[in-house]
Design a protein around this motif. Structure first.
Motif, PDB file in Angstrom:
ATOM      1  N   LEU A  91       0.822  -1.209   0.000  1.00  0.00           N
ATOM      2  CA  LEU A  91       0.000   0.000   0.000  1.00  0.00           C
ATOM      3  C   LEU A  91       0.859   1.264   0.000  1.00  0.00           C
ATOM      4  O   LEU A  91       0.567   2.214  -0.732  1.00  0.00           O
ATOM      5  N   ASP A  92       1.918   1.279   0.798  1.00  0.00           N
ATOM      6  CA  ASP A  92       2.767   2.466   0.878  1.00  0.00           C
ATOM      7  C   ASP A  92       3.451   2.762  -0.448  1.00  0.00           C
ATOM      8  O   ASP A  92       3.498   3.907  -0.898  1.00  0.00           O
ATOM      9  N   SER A  93       4.011   1.720  -1.076  1.00  0.00           N
ATOM     10  CA  SER A  93       4.722   1.937  -2.336  1.00  0.00           C
ATOM     11  C   SER A  93       3.767   2.397  -3.426  1.00  0.00           C
ATOM     12  O   SER A  93       4.095   3.303  -4.213  1.00  0.00           O
ATOM     13  N   THR A  94       2.588   1.808  -3.475  1.00  0.00           N
ATOM     14  CA  THR A  94       1.600   2.204  -4.489  1.00  0.00           C
ATOM     15  C   THR A  94       1.141   3.635  -4.258  1.00  0.00           C
ATOM     16  O   THR A  94       1.038   4.433  -5.203  1.00  0.00           O
ATOM     17  N   GLY A  98       1.831   6.963  -6.752  1.00  0.00           N
ATOM     18  CA  GLY A  98       0.701   7.767  -7.227  1.00  0.00           C
ATOM     19  C   GLY A  98       0.907   9.243  -6.917  1.00  0.00           C
ATOM     20  O   GLY A  98       0.622  10.110  -7.756  1.00  0.00           O
ATOM     21  N   GLU A  99       1.411   9.552  -5.723  1.00  0.00           N
ATOM     22  CA  GLU A  99       1.670  10.942  -5.350  1.00  0.00           C
ATOM     23  C   GLU A  99       2.734  11.555  -6.255  1.00  0.00           C
ATOM     24  O   GLU A  99       2.624  12.712  -6.679  1.00  0.00           O
ATOM     25  N   ALA A 100       3.767  10.785  -6.555  1.00  0.00           N
ATOM     26  CA  ALA A 100       4.842  11.285  -7.406  1.00  0.00           C
ATOM     27  C   ALA A 100       4.344  11.537  -8.829  1.00  0.00           C
ATOM     28  O   ALA A 100       4.697  12.542  -9.453  1.00  0.00           O
ATOM     29  N   ILE A 101       3.513  10.646  -9.344  1.00  0.00           N
ATOM     30  CA  ILE A 101       2.964  10.838 -10.692  1.00  0.00           C
ATOM     31  C   ILE A 101       2.063  12.063 -10.728  1.00  0.00           C
ATOM     32  O   ILE A 101       2.088  12.848 -11.683  1.00  0.00           O
ATOM     33  N   ALA A 102       1.273  12.244  -9.674  1.00  0.00           N
ATOM     34  CA  ALA A 102       0.374  13.402  -9.614  1.00  0.00           C
ATOM     35  C   ALA A 102       1.153  14.710  -9.636  1.00  0.00           C
ATOM     36  O   ALA A 102       0.639  15.742 -10.087  1.00  0.00           O
ATOM     37  N   VAL A 153      -7.562   3.905  -6.947  1.00  0.00           N
ATOM     38  CA  VAL A 153      -8.081   5.157  -6.388  1.00  0.00           C
ATOM     39  C   VAL A 153      -7.034   6.269  -6.399  1.00  0.00           C
ATOM     40  O   VAL A 153      -7.365   7.436  -6.150  1.00  0.00           O
ATOM     41  N   ALA A 154      -5.782   5.931  -6.686  1.00  0.00           N
ATOM     42  CA  ALA A 154      -4.734   6.945  -6.729  1.00  0.00           C
ATOM     43  C   ALA A 154      -5.079   7.994  -7.785  1.00  0.00           C
ATOM     44  O   ALA A 154      -5.360   7.662  -8.939  1.00  0.00           O
ATOM     45  N   LYS A 155      -5.066   9.244  -7.385  1.00  0.00           N
ATOM     46  CA  LYS A 155      -5.445  10.324  -8.291  1.00  0.00           C
ATOM     47  C   LYS A 155      -4.236  10.766  -9.111  1.00  0.00           C
ATOM     48  O   LYS A 155      -3.339  11.454  -8.621  1.00  0.00           O
ATOM     49  N   ARG A 161      -2.226   5.974 -18.126  1.00  0.00           N
ATOM     50  CA  ARG A 161      -3.039   4.754 -18.197  1.00  0.00           C
ATOM     51  C   ARG A 161      -2.622   3.815 -17.070  1.00  0.00           C
ATOM     52  O   ARG A 161      -1.450   3.700 -16.741  1.00  0.00           O
ATOM     53  N   LYS A 162      -3.606   3.132 -16.464  1.00  0.00           N
ATOM     54  CA  LYS A 162      -3.333   2.218 -15.360  1.00  0.00           C
ATOM     55  C   LYS A 162      -3.660   0.770 -15.745  1.00  0.00           C
ATOM     56  O   LYS A 162      -4.724   0.502 -16.307  1.00  0.00           O
TER      57      LYS A 162
END
Length: 338
Positions: A91-94, A98-102, A153-155, A161-162
């Motif tokens: 969960l932490d790595s995912t 996601g935060e870095a991509i955002a 759910v990562a924004k 694309r996921k």
């Protein structure tokens, strides 16, 4: 910095093979992991803690592909501490990726995240595909569901694309892997059925695993969940018979459930890893026209026997046709079709 491929947990089993594959293909590769131990030496290496955004996030700017394989090894006893680490590492790595991509000015085109065929319910009599498969119960399933939920759910920007990769047992001839362990047991006369022997085993040859990832990545219209498994799903009894035939073992002593539980306790692991039935049908790959190089277990085992280790795997590689898309009238052809 504008890498083409970014691999998280690149020092792990699958990560090292992907890094070598892309390096050999002339791609620019950035390998990210907690430590250098196990890293194949391919591409550029960056460290992270798997929990917080750091300098490594710059590698995601404009990346063509981000593949996250991070997660604590499940080959352990499921005590409270290990359960916590298994769940939180995924969960932490995912979450942090996601935060870095955002935060990217030019977000990656594709984010692939590991998942597992353990997501599906225990099945011995009918396959579980991406459209109609039912989730199972228990700790491993809870982890798989929470893992995918955190991913989807990562924004992130709409341009990214996921794809979640529900992977079965990946086979490669390397020390400490499932292939090597079962091969070792078979050679010592212990290659009989485990438990009832009727539990299904979803597996995939490492070469097809890599080809399937490239196949999905080549089509910008493919997203969501994919089962990365071979079309042939043997029972445990059939799996062990295939290993005996490959190794020339005349017999294999079976292991009753109580024997496996005793052995698992001594080896600090769980019997679920061999007793749970996993029948993940790769329906989406099949319907999209993917061709497996190794659809049958017998052929896969024979091939891997001749390709020991990371070096042997790629040294013996020949011209491949895996991943070719089959054209059928009335169906679109995707960009990047081979």
């Amino acid at each position: 910095m504008n890498p083409q491929i970014v691999l998280f947990a690149a020092n792990g089993f699958i990560g090292r093979y992907l890094a070598r594959h892309y390096q050999r293909a002339g791609r620019e590769v950035v390998c990210i992991a907690r430590r250098r131990d196990g890293w194949s030496g391919d591409g550029m290496f960056l460290e992270w803690d798997g929990k917080s955004v750091g300098a490594w996030a710059l590698a995601l700017e404009g990346a063509e592909r981000v593949i996250n394989l991070a997660g604590r090894n499940v080959n352990c006893r499921y005590d409270a501490r290990n359960r916590k680490e298994i769940l939180e590492s995924r969960l932490d790595s995912t979450r942090v990726i996601g935060e870095a991509i955002a935060g990217c000015r030019i977000p990656p085109k594709l984010w692939m995240n590991s998942s597992t065929a353990t997501w599906y319910r225990h099945a011995e009599d009918n396959p579980q595909d991406e459209w109609q498969g039912e989730p199972g119960e228990g700790f491993s399933v809870d982890v798989a569901r929470a893992w995918e939920e955190a991913f989807f759910v990562a924004k992130v920007p709409g341009e990214t694309r996921k794809v979640a990769l529900r992977t079965g047992m990946v086979l490669a001839n390397e020390y400490g892997t499932v292939f090597e362990v079962l091969r070792h047991l078979t050679r010592r006369g212990l290659g009989g059925a485990m438990g009832k022997g009727t539990q299904r085993v979803s597996w995939i040859h490492m070469e097809d695993m890599i080809a399937a990832i490239d196949f999905i990545a080549a089509d910008p219209l493919l997203d969501g969940v994919f089962n990365l498994t071979a079309p042939e799903v043997p029972t445990n009894r059939e799996l062990m018979r295939a290993f005996r035939e490959q190794q020339g073992a005349p017999f294999g002593l079976p292991a009753a459930k109580w024997m496996l539980e005793l052995g698992a306790h001594l080896l600090h692991t769980e019997t679920e890893l061999v007793l749970k039935s996993r029948w993940a049908d790769p329906r989406r790959l099949r319907e999209e026209g993917f061709r497996w190089r190794w659809p049958k277990l017998d052929g896969a085992l024979a091939d891997l026997e001749m390709r020991p280790g990371l070096g042997g795997f790629f040294h013996q590689a020949e011209r491949r046709s895996a991943g070719v898309r089959v054209w059928t009238p009335g169906r679109r052809m995707a960009a990047g079709t081979r």
